[in-house]
Motif scaffolding. Structure first.
Motif, mmCIF file in Angstrom:
data_model
loop_
_atom_site.group_PDB
_atom_site.id
_atom_site.type_symbol
_atom_site.label_atom_id
_atom_site.label_comp_id
_atom_site.label_asym_id
_atom_site.label_seq_id
_atom_site.Cartn_x
_atom_site.Cartn_y
_atom_site.Cartn_z
ATOM 1 N N ILE A 65 0.838 -1.198 0.000
ATOM 2 C CA ILE A 65 0.000 0.000 0.000
ATOM 3 C C ILE A 65 0.873 1.249 0.000
ATOM 4 O O ILE A 65 1.821 1.348 0.783
ATOM 5 N N LEU A 66 0.546 2.197 -0.887
ATOM 6 C CA LEU A 66 1.220 3.495 -0.913
ATOM 7 C C LEU A 66 0.310 4.526 -0.259
ATOM 8 O O LEU A 66 -0.852 4.678 -0.644
ATOM 9 N N ILE A 67 0.839 5.242 0.738
ATOM 10 C CA ILE A 67 0.090 6.284 1.443
ATOM 11 C C ILE A 67 0.673 7.631 1.044
ATOM 12 O O ILE A 67 1.873 7.875 1.231
ATOM 13 N N VAL A 68 -0.170 8.507 0.483
ATOM 14 C CA VAL A 68 0.297 9.813 0.006
ATOM 15 C C VAL A 68 -0.389 10.918 0.792
ATOM 16 O O VAL A 68 -1.622 11.041 0.775
ATOM 17 N N GLY A 69 0.414 11.728 1.483
ATOM 18 C CA GLY A 69 -0.116 12.844 2.262
ATOM 19 C C GLY A 69 1.024 13.658 2.839
ATOM 20 O O GLY A 69 2.085 13.114 3.165
ATOM 21 N N THR B 191 4.264 1.989 2.257
ATOM 22 C CA THR B 191 5.255 2.974 1.851
ATOM 23 C C THR B 191 4.589 4.330 1.894
ATOM 24 O O THR B 191 3.431 4.474 1.475
ATOM 25 N N VAL B 192 5.276 5.340 2.424
ATOM 26 C CA VAL B 192 4.680 6.673 2.531
ATOM 27 C C VAL B 192 5.369 7.645 1.589
ATOM 28 O O VAL B 192 6.564 7.527 1.302
ATOM 29 N N ALA B 193 4.593 8.613 1.087
ATOM 30 C CA ALA B 193 5.106 9.675 0.225
ATOM 31 C C ALA B 193 4.529 10.987 0.726
ATOM 32 O O ALA B 193 3.335 11.074 1.014
ATOM 33 N N SER B 194 5.360 12.016 0.840
ATOM 34 C CA SER B 194 4.926 13.279 1.420
ATOM 35 C C SER B 194 4.411 14.269 0.392
ATOM 36 O O SER B 194 3.988 15.360 0.746
ATOM 37 N N SER B 195 4.447 13.892 -0.897
ATOM 38 C CA SER B 195 3.941 14.781 -1.940
ATOM 39 C C SER B 195 3.460 13.955 -3.127
ATOM 40 O O SER B 195 3.791 12.762 -3.240
ATOM 41 N N VAL C 281 -3.587 2.488 -3.306
ATOM 42 C CA VAL C 281 -3.081 3.794 -2.886
ATOM 43 C C VAL C 281 -4.099 4.447 -1.960
ATOM 44 O O VAL C 281 -5.302 4.443 -2.250
ATOM 45 N N VAL C 282 -3.623 5.006 -0.844
ATOM 46 C CA VAL C 282 -4.464 5.807 0.050
ATOM 47 C C VAL C 282 -4.052 7.259 -0.111
ATOM 48 O O VAL C 282 -2.887 7.617 0.103
ATOM 49 N N LEU C 283 -4.979 8.118 -0.520
ATOM 50 C CA LEU C 283 -4.717 9.541 -0.725
ATOM 51 C C LEU C 283 -5.371 10.356 0.385
ATOM 52 O O LEU C 283 -6.555 10.177 0.684
ATOM 53 N N ASP C 284 -4.581 11.260 0.975
ATOM 54 C CA ASP C 284 -5.107 12.183 1.975
ATOM 55 C C ASP C 284 -5.149 13.569 1.338
ATOM 56 O O ASP C 284 -4.231 14.375 1.505
#
Length: 266
Positions: free
Chosen positions: A10-14, A35-39, A55-58
């Motif tokens: 899972i990719l978490i973007v926020g 895995t996290v992404a800050s942008s 993908v989880v989008l915040d």
């Protein structure tokens, strides 16, 4: 995608670190590899280098407009678009809600993350693993005919029967009522989505099928409600076209015509 793999990726973007960590810990406890992404830029770059199951989008913690984010995912990673979950606030953003409705993207309110985020993701991942030419069959989870009657009902002449079916996050609630001394059956139904309680079902096609073919056709309103009035036949089922490529079959149990009671016929 194989069920044999141990962990979903899972990719978490926020951009908000505490929000990302909360979701990472939550999904990690469910056995996911996060895995996290800050942008958005970092998220898209990460997708280029690694394969993700969802993908989880915040969107509220992203500087880029949500529509732009979805558009870029659709452009560069179209297969992932159907496996995106949006995190929303309690006071919903109409733009985000319209976007989610247009692309059939599930969304979970932040205050319900603990209860609903993993369930929403699991529904997407499991349904995506089903071959496209296989129509899911809803499971009967409740039938008032075989359950205990409420106090005061046992001696009544109530002929109605309540049926509840489940398929993924979707629930189909049915009320069946035979007309007295008749072969006619009235059926009321409603489609609900536990992952998206505010989801609208306007225009969903519902076909009542019998052993010889279609018996009747109905269209659900925005609240997922529909109804039929028909002559009883055997081997009944409901076929629902939830979306362009999403069909569900609801196999109805054997229904009986209503007969006048002994007291009423004397």
């Amino acid at each position: 995608m194989s069920f044999g793999r141990n962990r979903w990726r899972i990719l978490i973007v926020g951009e908000e670190p505490s929000a990302r960590d909360e979701m990472r810990i939550l999904l990690g406890s469910a056995g996911c590899e996060c895995t996290v992404a800050s942008s958005v830029q970092q998220g898209l770059a990460t997708m280029e280098n690694r394969n993700f199951d969802a993908v989880v989008l915040d969107p509220h913690s992203l500087s880029s407009p949500t529509a732009e984010v979805i558009s870029r995912i659709d452009e560069f990673h179209p297969n992932l678009l159907k496996r995106v979950v949006l995190v929303t606030e309690e006071r919903g953003d109409s733009e985000i809600e319209d976007l989610a409705e247009r692309h059939s993207i599930p969304h979970v309110q932040r205050k319900f993350l603990l209860q609903q985020l993993w369930g929403s993701l699991e529904t997407l991942l499991r349904s995506d693993a089903v071959p496209q030419d296989v129509t899911p069959v809803a499971r009967l989870i409740s039938d008032s005919l075989h359950g205990p009657l409420p106090a005061g009902v046992r001696g009544s002449q109530d002929r109605s029967r309540r049926l509840l079916f489940s398929s993924g996050s979707l629930t189909v609630d049915l009320l069946v009522e035979p007309e007295a001394d008749s072969n006619r059956i009235a059926l009321w139904g409603q489609i609900l989505d536990s992952a998206r309680p505010d989801r609208r079902f306007a225009g969903v096609s519902v076909t009542l099928q019998g052993w010889k073919g279609p018996v009747a056709q109905a269209t659900a309103d925005e609240f997922g409600e529909f109804q039929f009035d028909f002559n009883l036949v055997s081997n009944l089922s409901l076929e629902m076209r939830i979306a362009e490529t999403n069909y569900i079959t609801v196999p109805l149990p054997v229904l009986s015509r209503s007969r006048r009671s002994a007291a009423g016929s004397s």
